[in-house]
Design an enzyme around this catalytic site. Structure first.
Site, PDB file in Angstrom:
ATOM      1  N   HIS A 143       4.843   5.783  11.493  1.00  0.00           N
ATOM      2  CA  HIS A 143       4.329   5.664  10.127  1.00  0.00           C
ATOM      3  C   HIS A 143       3.350   6.844   9.971  1.00  0.00           C
ATOM      4  CE1 HIS A 143       3.125   4.092   6.361  1.00  0.00           C
ATOM      5  NE2 HIS A 143       2.815   2.854   6.686  1.00  0.00           N
ATOM      6  N   LYS A 192      26.357  -2.517  -0.507  1.00  0.00           N
ATOM      7  CA  LYS A 192      27.818  -2.320  -0.553  1.00  0.00           C
ATOM      8  C   LYS A 192      28.296  -1.458   0.606  1.00  0.00           C
ATOM      9  CE  LYS A 192      27.106  -1.571  -5.338  1.00  0.00           C
ATOM     10  NZ  LYS A 192      27.306  -0.557  -6.369  1.00  0.00           N
ATOM     11  N   ARG A 234       0.797  -1.226   0.000  1.00  0.00           N
ATOM     12  CA  ARG A 234       0.000   0.000   0.000  1.00  0.00           C
ATOM     13  C   ARG A 234       0.832   1.280   0.000  1.00  0.00           C
ATOM     14  NH1 ARG A 234      -2.741  -3.924   1.575  1.00  0.00           N
ATOM     15  NH2 ARG A 234      -0.809  -4.452   2.611  1.00  0.00           N
ATOM     16  N   THR A 235       1.799   1.363   0.899  1.00  0.00           N
ATOM     17  CA  THR A 235       2.476   2.651   1.073  1.00  0.00           C
ATOM     18  C   THR A 235       3.242   3.035  -0.191  1.00  0.00           C
ATOM     19  OG1 THR A 235       2.653   2.124   3.413  1.00  0.00           O
ATOM     20  CG2 THR A 235       3.987   3.957   2.615  1.00  0.00           C
ATOM     21  N   ARG A 266      11.025   3.631   3.374  1.00  0.00           N
ATOM     22  CA  ARG A 266      10.636   2.648   4.406  1.00  0.00           C
ATOM     23  C   ARG A 266      11.877   1.834   4.722  1.00  0.00           C
ATOM     24  NH1 ARG A 266       5.531  -1.261   4.577  1.00  0.00           N
ATOM     25  NH2 ARG A 266       4.659   0.750   5.178  1.00  0.00           N
TER      26      ARG A 266
HETATM   27  N1   CP Z   1      -0.392  -0.070   5.811  1.00  0.00           N
HETATM   28  C1   CP Z   1       0.823  -0.318   5.263  1.00  0.00           C
HETATM   29  O1   CP Z   1       1.834   0.298   5.631  1.00  0.00           O
HETATM   30  O2   CP Z   1       0.805  -1.279   4.286  1.00  0.00           O
HETATM   31  P1   CP Z   1       2.094  -1.753   3.472  1.00  0.00           P
HETATM   32  O3   CP Z   1       3.020  -2.429   4.451  1.00  0.00           O
HETATM   33  O4   CP Z   1       1.560  -2.681   2.412  1.00  0.00           O
HETATM   34  O5   CP Z   1       2.731  -0.517   2.886  1.00  0.00           O
END
Ligand code: CP
Length: 311
Positions: free
Chosen positions: A138, A89, A59-60, A110
């Site tokens: 998040h 590396k 999603r993100t 991420r």
């Molecule tokens: N909600 C969320 O962060 O989903 P993903 O891990 O798929 O990005």
């Protein structure tokens, strides 16, 4: 028009003011209406988004990328940074940030390590957005969760919100609790003892005058909640696989659970789900988790355009 968010990193929810939260919500709602009406948006034409993902995501990463494309911009992406970027590396995130400032107008990262988004941001003069750093924060999930609650419930203030599941490791509940607390909600925390909300977060909420009830029984919590926010037991954060096996099915929301709910209870989940919400629950009208994921697009469109001054 440049706003106070222009040029800013989005690393946590604490650094976003209430006024800025309102601006993000209003901008997202306007973009959503424009998309519903078939409008073509070109705010970010000629701009580039970089997505650097060192941990899995559906999603993100994809909702940030589609958000950029719907604003007329372009995207460069590393989906598996731990194996296919120069981190393999030994390149530091600080140096990676130095590179991103010449490749992209805004970067989303991420990473499995808490604080990694801040390290990348330290190297980049362009905005960096935290797409999830370990068990840290998040923030864009918290913003889309707020947007979802407003849409589903029509308000936020005064609601009782049950955060359930892995409250120790779930970064979405850490960011969400900090943001929603500012909106005047009451909390119920429902978790196995071993996965309780970190003490510091609970104590800070109570010190700020927020009502927090710890109710280990899911049915009892559901009966008192306006919003049930379920989370996955975060297998990837466990050192001991046997401990994960012991806890992985601690809570399962079924149609029987929903029968005990208050009228109009909203069920949310940041997704992915494993077994904590049964598929049978998807037909319940308050099951909002797929609508919640869809809301990530307008909210992330708003963030991208505001931090780059393209709004
Ligand atoms: N909600 C969320 O962060 O989903 P993903 O891990 O798929 O990005």
């Amino acid at each position: 028009m440049a706003t106070s968010l222009f040029g800013r990193d989005i690393l946590d929810v604490q650094s976003i003011s209430d006024e800025e939260v309102r601006l993000i919500m209003d901008t997202a709602a306007r973009y959503e209406r424009a998309m519903d009406n078939g409008g073509r948006l070109l705010n970010m034409s000629g701009r580039t988004l970089a997505t650097l993902f060192y941990e899995p995501s559906t999603r993100t990463r994809l909702s940030f990328e589609v958000a950029m494309l719907r604003l007329g911009g372009t995207v460069i992406s590393v989906a598996d940074g731990q194996v296919s970027s120069s981190a393999k590396k030994g390149e530091t995130l600080y140096d990676t940030g130095k590179m991103m400032e010449s490749y992209a107008d805004v970067t989303v990262i991420r990473h499995p390590v808490t604080g990694s988004a801040a390290e990348l941001a330290a190297g980049s003069s362009k905005p960096v957005i935290n797409g999830g750093d370990g068990a840290g924060q998040h923030p864009t999930q918290a913003l889309l969760d707020l947007y979802t609650i407003i849409k589903e419930q029509g308000k936020v203030e005064g609601l009782t919100i049950c955060l359930a599941g892995d409250l120790k490791n779930g970064r979405t509940v850490h960011s969400g609790a900090a943001l929603l607390a500012r909106m005047g909600v009451n909390f119920i925390f429902t978790a196995p003892d071993a996965l309780a909300m970190p003490d510091k977060i609970t104590k800070d909420l109570i010190a700020a005058g927020i009502k927090v009830d710890v109710i280990p029984d899911l049915d009892e919590a559901v009966a008192k909640s306006d919003v049930l926010y379920m989370t996955r037991i975060q297998q990837e954060r466990f050192d001991d696989p046997a401990e994960y096996e012991r806890l992985k099915t601690s809570f399962e929301v079924t149609n029987d659970t929903v029968k005990k709910a208050k009228k109009n209870m909203t069920i949310m989940h940041p997704l992915p789900r494993v077994t904590e919400i049964k598929v049978e629950v998807d037909d319940y009208k308050g099951a909002a988790y797929f609508r919640q994921a869809a809301n990530g697009v307008p909210v992330r469109m708003a963030l991208l355009s505001l931090v780059t001054g393209c709004e």
